[in-house]
Scaffold this active site. Sequence first.
Site, PDB file in Angstrom:
ATOM      1  N   HIS A  86      52.145 -19.824  71.767  1.00 57.01           N
ATOM      2  CA  HIS A  86      52.350 -19.242  73.094  1.00 57.01           C
ATOM      3  C   HIS A  86      51.698 -20.160  74.131  1.00 57.01           C
ATOM      4  O   HIS A  86      50.779 -20.935  73.801  1.00 57.01           O
ATOM      5  CB  HIS A  86      51.715 -17.850  73.165  1.00 57.01           C
ATOM      6  CG  HIS A  86      52.467 -16.806  72.386  1.00 57.01           C
ATOM      7  ND1 HIS A  86      52.204 -15.455  72.510  1.00 57.01           N
ATOM      8  CD2 HIS A  86      53.479 -16.922  71.481  1.00 57.01           C
ATOM      9  CE1 HIS A  86      53.021 -14.779  71.701  1.00 57.01           C
ATOM     10  NE2 HIS A  86      53.799 -15.644  71.079  1.00 57.01           N
ATOM     11  N   GLU A  88      49.518 -19.762  76.379  1.00 57.00           N
ATOM     12  CA  GLU A  88      48.056 -19.670  76.515  1.00 57.00           C
ATOM     13  C   GLU A  88      47.355 -20.342  75.340  1.00 57.00           C
ATOM     14  O   GLU A  88      46.340 -21.026  75.530  1.00 57.00           O
ATOM     15  CB  GLU A  88      47.623 -18.195  76.595  1.00 57.00           C
ATOM     16  CG  GLU A  88      48.106 -17.458  77.839  1.00 57.00           C
ATOM     17  CD  GLU A  88      49.474 -16.805  77.663  1.00 57.00           C
ATOM     18  OE1 GLU A  88      50.215 -17.173  76.708  1.00 57.00           O
ATOM     19  OE2 GLU A  88      49.800 -15.922  78.475  1.00 57.00           O
ATOM     20  N   CYS A  92      50.158 -11.618  75.886  1.00 55.84           N
ATOM     21  CA  CYS A  92      50.331 -10.685  74.767  1.00 55.84           C
ATOM     22  C   CYS A  92      48.960 -10.357  74.168  1.00 55.84           C
ATOM     23  O   CYS A  92      47.944 -10.928  74.553  1.00 55.84           O
ATOM     24  CB  CYS A  92      51.231 -11.317  73.709  1.00 55.84           C
ATOM     25  SG  CYS A  92      50.422 -12.633  72.783  1.00 55.84           S
ATOM     26  N   CYS A 117      47.092 -13.533  72.655  1.00 59.45           N
ATOM     27  CA  CYS A 117      46.538 -14.465  73.648  1.00 59.45           C
ATOM     28  C   CYS A 117      45.413 -13.807  74.439  1.00 59.45           C
ATOM     29  O   CYS A 117      44.383 -14.437  74.697  1.00 59.45           O
ATOM     30  CB  CYS A 117      47.643 -14.938  74.586  1.00 59.45           C
ATOM     31  SG  CYS A 117      48.890 -15.934  73.755  1.00 59.45           S
TER      32      CYS A 117
HETATM   33 ZN   LIG Z   1      50.799 -14.679  73.752  1.00 58.20          ZN
END
Ligand SMILES: [Zn+2]
Length: 162
Positions: free
Chosen positions: A48, A50, A78, A81
């Site tokens: 992801h 991040e 999410c 993260c």
């Molecule tokens: Zn994430």
Amino acid sequence: MGQALQEARSALEQGEFPVGCVLVAGGEIIARGHRTNSARNHCNEIDHAEMVTLRTLIREQPARDWSRVTVYSTMEPCLMCYATMLLSGIRTFVWAYEDAMGGGTNLPLTELNPLYAEMEVTLIERIYRRESLQLFQEFFSTYSYWQDSLLSRYTLAQPLED
Ligand SMILES: [Zn+2]
């Protein structure tokens, strides 16, 4: 957030889920990145925006004081993260477009175990929302990742307000 949106645009141009992330400390960008491996054969749910950006910062500046870092994400982080950034010491989060399906920043920290319950977190939400929404609408109109998901349907139903 403008810089994070540039990262998101780069992701979209590569056919990736259009999330960008920028880490800022002392008024300067200290790391930036975007979602990778959301498409094609190497698809995973770890890279992801991040996580990619955190890894860059850890590699380049391992001694960084995380409590002074502000994260700018073009989508609400999410659970993975958000939790990783909290455990890293980050306490200030700015995000653009709500993740109506998998956003994690409404996690009720005070109801969790002491490590989390005692964290004082600042969330600044829906900054540059329209610009980020536009990228997600373009993505879901073009690519198959999370196609027909709640997030895809929600995103395509949002009016692009000024
Ligand atoms: Zn994430």
